[in-house]
Design a protein around this motif. Sequence first.
Motif, PDB file in Angstrom:
ATOM      1  N   GLY A  27      -8.408   3.184  -7.977  1.00  0.00           N
ATOM      2  CA  GLY A  27      -8.329   3.583  -6.463  1.00  0.00           C
ATOM      3  C   GLY A  27      -8.216   2.275  -5.763  1.00  0.00           C
ATOM      4  O   GLY A  27      -8.515   1.333  -6.132  1.00  0.00           O
ATOM      5  N   LEU A  28      -7.713   2.638  -4.625  1.00  0.00           N
ATOM      6  CA  LEU A  28      -7.216   1.480  -3.458  1.00  0.00           C
ATOM      7  C   LEU A  28      -7.894   2.164  -2.338  1.00  0.00           C
ATOM      8  O   LEU A  28      -7.608   2.986  -1.823  1.00  0.00           O
ATOM      9  CB  LEU A  28      -5.823   1.325  -3.710  1.00  0.00           C
ATOM     10  CG  LEU A  28      -5.509  -0.143  -3.207  1.00  0.00           C
ATOM     11  CD1 LEU A  28      -6.079  -1.091  -3.946  1.00  0.00           C
ATOM     12  CD2 LEU A  28      -4.110  -0.341  -3.196  1.00  0.00           C
ATOM     13  N   LEU A  29      -8.801   1.368  -1.458  1.00  0.00           N
ATOM     14  CA  LEU A  29      -9.391   1.779  -0.186  1.00  0.00           C
ATOM     15  C   LEU A  29      -9.135   0.760   0.817  1.00  0.00           C
ATOM     16  O   LEU A  29      -9.369  -0.515   0.531  1.00  0.00           O
ATOM     17  CB  LEU A  29     -10.735   2.242  -0.500  1.00  0.00           C
ATOM     18  CG  LEU A  29     -11.734   2.582   0.675  1.00  0.00           C
ATOM     19  CD1 LEU A  29     -12.890   3.595  -0.093  1.00  0.00           C
ATOM     20  CD2 LEU A  29     -12.214   1.381   1.521  1.00  0.00           C
ATOM     21  N   TRP A  30      -8.546   1.092   1.958  1.00  0.00           N
ATOM     22  CA  TRP A  30      -8.567   0.341   2.985  1.00  0.00           C
ATOM     23  C   TRP A  30      -9.197   0.950   4.307  1.00  0.00           C
ATOM     24  O   TRP A  30      -8.927   2.108   4.485  1.00  0.00           O
ATOM     25  CB  TRP A  30      -7.066   0.022   3.270  1.00  0.00           C
ATOM     26  CG  TRP A  30      -6.600  -0.730   4.665  1.00  0.00           C
ATOM     27  CD1 TRP A  30      -7.580  -1.824   4.731  1.00  0.00           C
ATOM     28  CD2 TRP A  30      -5.709  -0.245   5.541  1.00  0.00           C
ATOM     29  NE1 TRP A  30      -6.844  -2.221   6.124  1.00  0.00           N
ATOM     30  CE2 TRP A  30      -6.024  -1.456   6.687  1.00  0.00           C
ATOM     31  CE3 TRP A  30      -4.968   0.742   5.779  1.00  0.00           C
ATOM     32  CZ2 TRP A  30      -4.900  -1.366   7.867  1.00  0.00           C
ATOM     33  CZ3 TRP A  30      -4.245   0.767   6.829  1.00  0.00           C
ATOM     34  CH2 TRP A  30      -4.051  -0.321   7.924  1.00  0.00           C
TER      35      TRP A  30
ATOM     36  N   HIS B 180     -10.780  -4.442   2.074  1.00  0.00           N
ATOM     37  CA  HIS B 180      -9.788  -4.065   0.897  1.00  0.00           C
ATOM     38  C   HIS B 180     -10.721  -3.707  -0.080  1.00  0.00           C
ATOM     39  O   HIS B 180     -11.509  -4.919  -0.383  1.00  0.00           O
ATOM     40  CB  HIS B 180      -8.767  -5.165   0.842  1.00  0.00           C
ATOM     41  CG  HIS B 180      -7.743  -5.065   1.854  1.00  0.00           C
ATOM     42  ND1 HIS B 180      -6.898  -6.238   1.914  1.00  0.00           N
ATOM     43  CD2 HIS B 180      -7.755  -4.387   3.042  1.00  0.00           C
ATOM     44  CE1 HIS B 180      -6.265  -6.009   3.047  1.00  0.00           C
ATOM     45  NE2 HIS B 180      -6.310  -4.927   3.669  1.00  0.00           N
TER      46      HIS B 180
ATOM     47  N   TYR C  18     -14.423   6.462   1.321  1.00  0.00           N
ATOM     48  CA  TYR C  18     -15.066   6.471  -0.199  1.00  0.00           C
ATOM     49  C   TYR C  18     -15.606   8.247  -0.541  1.00  0.00           C
ATOM     50  O   TYR C  18     -15.255   8.334  -1.497  1.00  0.00           O
ATOM     51  CB  TYR C  18     -16.168   5.531  -0.200  1.00  0.00           C
ATOM     52  CG  TYR C  18     -16.943   5.556  -1.620  1.00  0.00           C
ATOM     53  CD1 TYR C  18     -16.184   5.130  -2.473  1.00  0.00           C
ATOM     54  CD2 TYR C  18     -18.193   5.819  -1.618  1.00  0.00           C
ATOM     55  CE1 TYR C  18     -17.149   5.301  -3.921  1.00  0.00           C
ATOM     56  CE2 TYR C  18     -18.946   5.739  -2.739  1.00  0.00           C
ATOM     57  CZ  TYR C  18     -18.421   5.748  -3.836  1.00  0.00           C
ATOM     58  OH  TYR C  18     -19.173   5.602  -4.880  1.00  0.00           O
TER      59      TYR C  18
ATOM     60  N   GLN D 250      -5.401   6.885  -3.589  1.00  0.00           N
ATOM     61  CA  GLN D 250      -5.132   5.694  -2.574  1.00  0.00           C
ATOM     62  C   GLN D 250      -5.824   6.494  -1.386  1.00  0.00           C
ATOM     63  O   GLN D 250      -5.611   7.657  -0.590  1.00  0.00           O
ATOM     64  CB  GLN D 250      -3.824   5.634  -2.252  1.00  0.00           C
ATOM     65  CG  GLN D 250      -2.879   5.414  -3.286  1.00  0.00           C
ATOM     66  CD  GLN D 250      -3.080   4.217  -4.230  1.00  0.00           C
ATOM     67  OE1 GLN D 250      -3.587   4.299  -5.065  1.00  0.00           O
ATOM     68  NE2 GLN D 250      -2.844   2.977  -3.453  1.00  0.00           N
TER      69      GLN D 250
ATOM     70  N   ALA E 289     -14.034  -6.269  -4.036  1.00  0.00           N
ATOM     71  CA  ALA E 289     -13.782  -6.183  -2.694  1.00  0.00           C
ATOM     72  C   ALA E 289     -13.297  -7.562  -1.796  1.00  0.00           C
ATOM     73  O   ALA E 289     -13.844  -8.581  -2.319  1.00  0.00           O
ATOM     74  CB  ALA E 289     -14.820  -5.303  -1.887  1.00  0.00           C
TER      75      ALA E 289
ATOM     76  N   MET F 223     -10.655  -2.520  -4.413  1.00  0.00           N
ATOM     77  CA  MET F 223     -10.133  -1.969  -5.498  1.00  0.00           C
ATOM     78  C   MET F 223     -11.188  -1.212  -6.281  1.00  0.00           C
ATOM     79  O   MET F 223     -12.352  -1.618  -6.467  1.00  0.00           O
ATOM     80  CB  MET F 223      -9.557  -3.067  -6.573  1.00  0.00           C
ATOM     81  CG  MET F 223      -8.473  -3.599  -5.713  1.00  0.00           C
ATOM     82  SD  MET F 223      -7.508  -5.021  -6.695  1.00  0.00           S
ATOM     83  CE  MET F 223      -8.355  -5.974  -7.505  1.00  0.00           C
ATOM     84  N   LEU F 224     -10.884   0.097  -6.716  1.00  0.00           N
ATOM     85  CA  LEU F 224     -11.909   0.853  -7.266  1.00  0.00           C
ATOM     86  C   LEU F 224     -11.503   1.172  -8.714  1.00  0.00           C
ATOM     87  O   LEU F 224     -10.406   1.570  -9.194  1.00  0.00           O
ATOM     88  CB  LEU F 224     -11.882   2.265  -6.607  1.00  0.00           C
ATOM     89  CG  LEU F 224     -12.310   2.082  -5.062  1.00  0.00           C
ATOM     90  CD1 LEU F 224     -11.872   3.447  -4.358  1.00  0.00           C
ATOM     91  CD2 LEU F 224     -13.702   1.634  -4.636  1.00  0.00           C
TER      92      LEU F 224
ATOM     93  N   GLU G   2      -7.295   5.577   2.842  1.00  0.00           N
ATOM     94  CA  GLU G   2      -7.344   4.639   3.727  1.00  0.00           C
ATOM     95  C   GLU G   2      -7.901   5.105   5.129  1.00  0.00           C
ATOM     96  O   GLU G   2      -7.683   6.446   5.383  1.00  0.00           O
ATOM     97  CB  GLU G   2      -5.919   4.083   4.155  1.00  0.00           C
ATOM     98  CG  GLU G   2      -4.997   4.827   4.629  1.00  0.00           C
ATOM     99  CD  GLU G   2      -3.676   4.232   4.809  1.00  0.00           C
ATOM    100  OE1 GLU G   2      -3.330   3.574   3.957  1.00  0.00           O
ATOM    101  OE2 GLU G   2      -2.991   4.651   5.643  1.00  0.00           O
ATOM    102  N   TYR G   3      -8.435   4.404   5.941  1.00  0.00           N
ATOM    103  CA  TYR G   3      -9.181   4.828   7.119  1.00  0.00           C
ATOM    104  C   TYR G   3      -8.870   3.687   8.191  1.00  0.00           C
ATOM    105  O   TYR G   3      -9.763   3.016   8.470  1.00  0.00           O
ATOM    106  CB  TYR G   3     -10.463   5.410   7.155  1.00  0.00           C
ATOM    107  CG  TYR G   3     -11.075   5.998   8.300  1.00  0.00           C
ATOM    108  CD1 TYR G   3     -10.487   5.831   9.664  1.00  0.00           C
ATOM    109  CD2 TYR G   3     -12.125   7.074   8.354  1.00  0.00           C
ATOM    110  CE1 TYR G   3     -11.010   6.708  10.755  1.00  0.00           C
ATOM    111  CE2 TYR G   3     -12.646   7.551   9.330  1.00  0.00           C
ATOM    112  CZ  TYR G   3     -12.205   7.472  10.487  1.00  0.00           C
ATOM    113  OH  TYR G   3     -12.412   8.228  11.806  1.00  0.00           O
TER     114      TYR G   3
END
Lengths: 377, 377, 377, 377
Positions: B240-243, B229, B197, B154, B213, B231-232, B156-157
Amino acid sequence: MVGGGQGAYIGNIHRIAARQDGAWQLVAGAFDVDAARGHAFAAREGLDPARSYDNYKAMIEGELSREDRIDAVAICTPNFTHFPISKAFLEAGFDVICEKPLTATLEDAIALEKLVRDGDRFMGVTYTYSGYPMVHEARHMVATGQLGEIRTVQVEYPLEWMATAIETEGNAQAVWRTDPKKNGRGGSIGDIGTHAYHLAGFVSGLKLECLTADLATFVQGRALDDNAHVMLRYQGGARGLLWSSQVALGSSNGVRLRVFGEKASLSWFQEQPNELVHARLGGRTETIKRGADDLSDAAKARTRTPPGHPEGYLEAFANLYAGFAEAIHAKRERREPTDIGRDIPTAYDGLKGVAFVDAVVDSASAPNPFWMTPVAV
Amino acid sequence: MVGGGQGAYIGNIHRIAARQDGAWQLVAGAFDVDAARGHAFAAREGLDPARSYDNYKAMIEGELSREDRIDAVAICTPNFTHFPISKAFLEAGFDVICEKPLTATLEDAIALEKLVRDGDRFMGVTYTYSGYPMVHEARHMVATGQLGEIRTVQVEYPLEWMATAIETEGNAQAVWRTDPKKNGRGGSIGDIGTHAYHLAGFVSGLKLECLTADLATFVQGRALDDNAHVMLRYQGGARGLLWSSQVALGSSNGVRLRVFGEKASLSWFQEQPNELVHARLGGRTETIKRGADDLSDAAKARTRTPPGHPEGYLEAFANLYAGFAEAIHAKRERREPTDIGRDIPTAYDGLKGVAFVDAVVDSASAPNPFWMTPVAV
Amino acid sequence: MVGGGQGAYIGNIHRIAARQDGAWQLVAGAFDVDAARGHAFAAREGLDPARSYDNYKAMIEGELSREDRIDAVAICTPNFTHFPISKAFLEAGFDVICEKPLTATLEDAIALEKLVRDGDRFMGVTYTYSGYPMVHEARHMVATGQLGEIRTVQVEYPLEWMATAIETEGNAQAVWRTDPKKNGRGGSIGDIGTHAYHLAGFVSGLKLECLTADLATFVQGRALDDNAHVMLRYQGGARGLLWSSQVALGSSNGVRLRVFGEKASLSWFQEQPNELVHARLGGRTETIKRGADDLSDAAKARTRTPPGHPEGYLEAFANLYAGFAEAIHAKRERREPTDIGRDIPTAYDGLKGVAFVDAVVDSASAPNPFWMTPVAV
Amino acid sequence: MVGGGQGAYIGNIHRIAARQDGAWQLVAGAFDVDAARGHAFAAREGLDPARSYDNYKAMIEGELSREDRIDAVAICTPNFTHFPISKAFLEAGFDVICEKPLTATLEDAIALEKLVRDGDRFMGVTYTYSGYPMVHEARHMVATGQLGEIRTVQVEYPLEWMATAIETEGNAQAVWRTDPKKNGRGGSIGDIGTHAYHLAGFVSGLKLECLTADLATFVQGRALDDNAHVMLRYQGGARGLLWSSQVALGSSNGVRLRVFGEKASLSWFQEQPNELVHARLGGRTETIKRGADDLSDAAKARTRTPPGHPEGYLEAFANLYAGFAEAIHAKRERREPTDIGRDIPTAYDGLKGVAFVDAVVDSASAPNPFWMTPVAV
């Protein structure tokens, strides 16, 4: 109470919560599929043996025959039994308090919610986190425009308890929770993702437009997801990101909600539930404390101690029970409920949760051409 | 240095970082598109006026004509100029240190990375967060199997600085960052999502398989996303989850990475970068402190002070500069670099970042039938 | 620089700090009591061999004979040598930057401070924590009345590094720090209690009226205190509580200051130095972040990065060095220093620290009839 | 129950706590000095009107005349009435649960404790913080040698509620708490300092040798201290530092205890009571979570929910009530109590608290020649 007997974690929580404010008394039950075990348990709880029943059908029959019948039943059984038991009590004329998810299948949820809507009974569903006073404060702040238009909601519920294959090691709760027939289609997304989804909608006031999801099963041999990622699009343009996991080592019950609006943001973490972190555009980040004088009536109605003397999960659960009592009284007395009886989770919330899980599983199992692969990774 | 003159935030950071360990000295530059402003800045920095150039082409010509020419150039200009400037310096035989993203377009990134790969020059890209010692410790722990197989990441930035339309209020940096021509296709995802990332891949050692995305633009009139948003799916099955967000009120530079493996998890937060939180299966959650005796050589090589005397962003940035110096020296001396010169971000990392942004934008702009709508919301 | 050579922790810190803002350059030194080791160290630092001296006397002689002599000397030697070295440099006409405590004895401190006061030289003392921008912000807030009248100050500096008898296991620094002759009368109170005392006075603006203290030595065989409790009474009626410890397991450099006024309170913790917690009477607790637009000039002058990109101990130390440079320049140019050169620790602060330690030791060693024993314990 | 009627904060807390585990039922009371108000309150609570008494003497008489008489009385009245009411109930043969401080004067405390010691009645005193499971875990860890010999204890209880002269603005509780006749000799030290003192001794197992104290009154016109600093010397050589304050802005109920031993340290904070921070010599700092499987029996007996579902102040208070019930049952059944009934606060703890306050006030009011003034401040 149906279910929740010897060794049942959530049954004991329900009893403590119901007792806390003196609004409920446990007087009857069918506590166990093993009737003898259920009677033994009832005896230890000091119940009148005449009101310890072999099963829920006997309980309905028995209670119907009494003048001092129960005011409502609390259902603390595995998911797949919620539907028949709730239905039977509702049809017999009893008000019902049921654990989430409402049912194991969408069809059942639709049918049950319709039964409640068309009937005259009250049905509450224990979305526990909406019992916390600071969650109500957050909802109040959003509803009164203090955040401006909501832009994005980040919500997560990571757990660690199923990080290994405990369902093969005799953990009874893990056994039924990983069995699609008893549990329903959603693993982590059904068990705890629904809590996160309810909380996000409860506070933000947003209604979902659509979602796309990715489910994973990390523990070998498990039949259901134990990790779920969901991207949310709310009606009106707000977005959301939801993560639920049963394999997130280090996470006890890490429910965390962050709501970002155009004027301010709010952050709430269930493991420190007495605080709400509030950041304003151009302003400083401040901590709002449960119990402070300037909170909303909704928060105050759910508060027992002053700031600094922490309340916790049992008080949040007790707030639901107090709310259900007030809602039932108000319904019988044909009046509006007071604050404690408002904004409480109902059968419709239960239906929304089951519908959410269904959409997540459908989305995740579709062959998705829009998963892109970068040219270099 | 090219760019980074008067009023440029990141230029000053580069200079402090380069100076910190005494490995670099600023001796030449073309600091500003306005040559006169650039010369004035060079004078204030105490540079030899002969080495303050009108533009980067003049700088290449001038430095090539000197025996004491620069060892490398640092490029701190807006994104769309990274490609021509880097290319020119590389082709003239200079080593290059460039801000991320590598280029504004995928085509340029592919071409530039090929130029580096086929040539004999070093090119470093300032993915700053990979300079932090505890990030290296985390990478080391994953690489040595202390987390077991990775399950989910998880990352985030969130930022708040573009929560309103500051690009219409004269904020120069916001102006080019919201202009697709100067910035590239990705808004928040290009500016800070790439950092997230890179960090996730750097620590987890995972390679991306695919992503899906959802991009949003919350500030009216903005041409690029300000909230993303993603999803990886990583190769091998991890998720993975990226925000990333530029409108997340209350977030200064809230880079947060959590990596969950089958044996343990790690959590790192850039605003408290001296700690790594480590939770083990069946064990307790512990805090690993920068500077402790039992850390990896990779972390120790990037540490100046003992535990409790915090290091920060400038030291992380200085670690990159020290690493670039060591990598360049090692390359010239045809030897392996020491710890500080290993695991540093290169042109290939830069290419991966641009490719990631491209895939995110493609995914988000595709008509996606797998956005599901629940039957009740 | 005198002292601070190979293996000296604080010497390296001084060098990084001095270099950070480009205001100082290391050009000469007598780095070690072992002259050969000192020269080897100087060579590694790239110094002109002619300016690597056998000892401080040779350094004074050598530098006096040069036109490009040093601007100031930094003294990083054990406590008992601060006095003769500082005195010699001051009398030779050099400005001096000296580690705290100023001297090992009160007599020396009085003499040295008088020498500075009566002369024309600058002497700075490295009370590091007063270099942090948020400490200046706190001082500013108190000075401008935002806390109202100060009521009580709680300050502590716990460390763990001497929790066992490391002085018997070859730790060179621990050896002299536990030797009254080389260290002075105060153990933990001299080493770190003085930092806490300076910080409390620096921020609160209060002057001490009197104190009563309790010293303890927990590690067997140690000649000096390793734990100190001090109750403070400030002029005007405010109170304070000070704790220093070298045996507090779990504490890295846990400097914590809390100042309570009649209108507000402030809390600052060195391990998270970018934040100041501010609680107002009748208001909410808010976090003030380093780098925010609305801070004082004193804080801004000591800030390099925006909020969220943490600065740390090295930047605080660099702020002192930048301040000393500005103070020296201003003195030579007979003008007022700019913000960075104001409110910096001087010889008088050094004297106050030594006087504080002396009073603490006197108080703690007196036969005290006012230690009461309750009738039941 | 005596006292604790309409508007009484602590009375309501006692009732919730008593009810939580189902061990107590409220059946009789004299809730108010205004008998009519008391009866109205009893009616709202649903009591049998025959058992709502005009005053405590009537209650003793009335209950003695009944076969179903109360098992014990809870006394929630202002301090100065604790003695006569407790004495009367004890002498009439009732078990007693009393708020702290035990009495308003040392003489009364000695007499009352003697009455309990010489008699056959149980008397519990509600030192609430010793009801927290993690406080019991800490006590267990010290008692089983996990910290080694204790060196120093830092304990504090800051509050903000009396930061202004609320006793002049109609706050009834503040009125009697600032009246030496009704409250006793100690202001903050009596109200909350006694909690801190009890907690420190309870966890560390240390007995006090002597103390020296400094009391201050910051709010003008207040007759008792509102801020107290106390240095403690324990038998065997350990030291302690205690701070209590009623004027510490930003502090809700900031009870914080830190215990440092030669092998490890522990830190506990009442506002996050579900965690214990544990730092070991040469090891890492870890978080011990309430509800974990590896905790002591003492902690487990006081735990209702798993880790991550926070328990709070009401559960701690309920643990005391459950403990008092068990202790009373065990006493009547002439057996050893189970875990929940052990290590509970008794009349002797109450006496120690009053004796502590007496010694603090004596120490602080003595003319103390050992307050030293440094030569420079």
